[in-house]
Write a protein that holds these residues in place. Structure first.
Motif, PDB file in Angstrom:
ATOM      1  N   ALA A  46       0.834  -1.206   0.000  1.00  0.00           N
ATOM      2  CA  ALA A  46       0.000   0.000   0.000  1.00  0.00           C
ATOM      3  C   ALA A  46       0.868   1.255   0.000  1.00  0.00           C
ATOM      4  O   ALA A  46       0.560   2.240  -0.683  1.00  0.00           O
ATOM      5  CB  ALA A  46      -0.926  -0.009   1.219  1.00  0.00           C
ATOM      6  N   GLN A  49       2.161   1.783  -3.496  1.00  0.00           N
ATOM      7  CA  GLN A  49       1.125   2.275  -4.388  1.00  0.00           C
ATOM      8  C   GLN A  49       0.885   3.772  -4.192  1.00  0.00           C
ATOM      9  O   GLN A  49       0.695   4.525  -5.157  1.00  0.00           O
ATOM     10  CB  GLN A  49      -0.176   1.493  -4.147  1.00  0.00           C
ATOM     11  N   GLU A  50       0.914   4.236  -2.944  1.00  0.00           N
ATOM     12  CA  GLU A  50       0.726   5.662  -2.665  1.00  0.00           C
ATOM     13  C   GLU A  50       1.898   6.480  -3.227  1.00  0.00           C
ATOM     14  O   GLU A  50       1.695   7.569  -3.786  1.00  0.00           O
ATOM     15  CB  GLU A  50       0.590   5.872  -1.162  1.00  0.00           C
ATOM     16  N   ASP A  61      -6.428  11.216  -6.634  1.00  0.00           N
ATOM     17  CA  ASP A  61      -6.562   9.824  -6.178  1.00  0.00           C
ATOM     18  C   ASP A  61      -5.766   9.590  -4.901  1.00  0.00           C
ATOM     19  O   ASP A  61      -6.226   8.899  -3.983  1.00  0.00           O
ATOM     20  CB  ASP A  61      -6.068   8.863  -7.264  1.00  0.00           C
ATOM     21  N   ARG A  65      -7.164   8.502  -1.063  1.00  0.00           N
ATOM     22  CA  ARG A  65      -6.647   7.303  -0.403  1.00  0.00           C
ATOM     23  C   ARG A  65      -6.055   7.637   0.967  1.00  0.00           C
ATOM     24  O   ARG A  65      -6.281   6.918   1.954  1.00  0.00           O
ATOM     25  CB  ARG A  65      -5.594   6.673  -1.313  1.00  0.00           C
ATOM     26  N   GLU A  68      -8.715   8.427   3.534  1.00  0.00           N
ATOM     27  CA  GLU A  68      -9.376   7.188   3.967  1.00  0.00           C
ATOM     28  C   GLU A  68      -8.534   6.464   5.005  1.00  0.00           C
ATOM     29  O   GLU A  68      -9.046   5.987   6.028  1.00  0.00           O
ATOM     30  CB  GLU A  68      -9.613   6.290   2.751  1.00  0.00           C
ATOM     31  N   ARG A  69      -7.226   6.383   4.771  1.00  0.00           N
ATOM     32  CA  ARG A  69      -6.339   5.715   5.732  1.00  0.00           C
ATOM     33  C   ARG A  69      -6.255   6.490   7.045  1.00  0.00           C
ATOM     34  O   ARG A  69      -6.138   5.904   8.127  1.00  0.00           O
ATOM     35  CB  ARG A  69      -4.948   5.544   5.112  1.00  0.00           C
TER      36      ARG A  69
END
Length: 462
Positions: A46, A49-50, A61, A65, A68-69
């Motif tokens: 993860a 990906q960030e 995007d 994300r 949300e985290r």
């Protein structure tokens, strides 16, 4: 930046969890330690990906994300993790304003702005050439109590004294003190007319406002950021100097005097990406007469590390000296006599901004955009500021005490008491009669005011 924000590995280790302990990046909170198995595969995936979203410029995007985290961590009462994502969201939002600007009609111009707060006044400089922001540099100045006008004038002198090129136009948010004299000095260095302008409206003011926001962000990183802020600079410095490990702690020295009088030295500390004002030290030169920077450096470096060895305290990874080959040699010889030959010592020469490393032949010339050079300059400028501030304070005390001792009835102890109470001759003259009489009585208070008051009226002789 990627390591600082997303804590992904940027080293060449195998990420299979086999390493017995993580490296410096983990200690500085720049990596979650996949090489030592300190983070699970899904969590690390993860993170990667960030980082990829960030590098691809997919800020929308990425922000969705990260938010949300952050909320998920907050729901599980993982408040430290939630705070990390909150700060990351703010940083990404700030960086969504593009760092490079293209424009028409902005060629051969510099835009300068600053952010100041408390005793740490860094000034962020964006240099524009041919319509593109070409470089950035951060400075700290000597006297944080100066007005914005004096502050700006001092900075312009400091910056352009060593700048390679001077443009036709320089834009600042605040008009500097003695602008005409500065323009004349700059024109002499450039060999042509130079104008200093402070726009009140329009696109140039908007650009300056953006530069000022970058200065604020630089301040936040330098003085409020976590331990992870300096790992990339430390790695860049390791590579530039050819060190075995990135320097975690740097101690820097500078000498200040006025024609050989009131000689003092400063030592400032950079550790884990931040300046550490609580660990700064200043020294009065005890054994050297006159202006001898080599001998003065030898004295204070010897005093500092003799005491560190005696008390069993930690030593830095790098000692930084403000000066050239001679100053470097003086410091290295003292460390050799203390059997500290493995302690790395470097110096940076004024104006040329050339680095020297003890034991390495030749000079080290870094690009003006080098993050390693920026780090060394920032530490050097802070050592200089701290030394000059202390020197001015001592000189002011000596001047004040000498003036008071000319007053009949004022001895050394009373002069020192007045200094502690009022701080300066100006402070004494500004004090109310009651306050001054409370310290020395009415008779002496009248004498002090009579002797210290500036002359009034009349004209100077031709």
């Amino acid at each position: 930046m990627v390591a600082r924000f997303f804590r992904v590995a940027i080293c060449h280790e195998k990420l299979d969890g086999s390493r017995p302990r993580p490296c410096l990046y983990y200690q500085l909170n720049q990596c979650t330690g996949p090489c030592a198995g300190l983070v699970g595969p899904e969590e690390y995936r993860a993170q990667v990906q960030e980082a990829r979203l960030f590098l691809e410029g997919r800020d929308k995007d990425l922000l969705a994300r990260l938010k949300e985290r952050m909320q998920e961590a907050s729901r599980h009462e993982q408040f430290e993790t939630a705070a990390h994502y909150r700060d990351l969201v703010r940083s990404v939002e700030g960086l969504s304003v593009r760092q490079r600007f293209t424009s028409v009609g902005l060629e051969d111009q510099d835009y300068l702005a600053h952010y100041r707060e408390g005793d740490n006044p860094p000034r962020e400089v964006f240099q524009m050439r041919e319509g593109v922001v070409a470089s950035r540099r951060e400075f700290s100045l000597e006297d944080p109590q100066e007005s914005d006008e004096a502050f700006t004038a001092a900075y312009l002198q400091q910056y352009y004294a060593s700048a390679e090129g001077i443009p036709q136009e320089i834009y600042t948010l605040t008009e500097p003190a003695e602008k005409d004299l500065l323009e004349e000095w700059l024109a002499g260095r450039r060999g042509g007319k130079v104008r200093i302008l402070s726009p009140q409206r329009g696109p140039k003011l908007s650009f300056l406002t953006t530069v000022a926001e970058n200065a604020r962000l630089a301040f936040e990183q330098s003085f409020r950021g976590g331990a992870s802020q300096g790992v990339q600079e430390a790695e860049a410095l390791r590579e530039a100097l050819g060190l075995e490990e990135p320097p975690f702690r740097v101690e820097a020295f500078d000498i200040s005097n006025t024609q050989g009088t009131d000689s003092v030295a400063s030592m400032v500390v950079w550790e884990a990406g931040k300046m550490r004002p609580g660990q700064y030290r200043h020294f009065k030169i005890r054994t050297v007469e006159g202006a001898d920077d080599f001998a003065s450096l030898a004295e204070v470096v010897g005093r500092r590390y003799t005491r560190q060895l005696k008390e069993g305290k930690e030593l830095p990874d790098l000692v930084l000296i403000d000066g050239g080959k001679g100053q470097l040699r003086a410091a290295a010889e003292v460390l050799g006599r203390l059997d500290l030959v493995t302690l790395q010592v470097a110096s940076i020469a004024k104006r040329e901004e050339i680095l020297y490393l003890q034991g390495r032949a030749g000079e080290i010339a870094l690009e003006p955009t080098s993050s390693a050079l920026h780090l060394v300059q920032r530490i050097r400028d802070e050592a200089h500021r701290f030394a000059v501030t202390y020197h001015r304070r001592l000189r002011s005390r000596r001047t004040f005490t000498s003036a008071l001792l000319q007053v009949p009835g004022i001895g050394l102890s009373r002069a020192r008491r007045l200094l502690a109470t009022f701080g300066s001759v100006r402070g004494v003259l500004a004090a109310s009669p009651e306050a001054l009489e409370k310290q020395v009585g009415k008779l002496l208070a009248d004498r002090i005011r009579h002797h210290l008051a500036p002359p009034t009226g009349g004209n100077a002789d031709p």
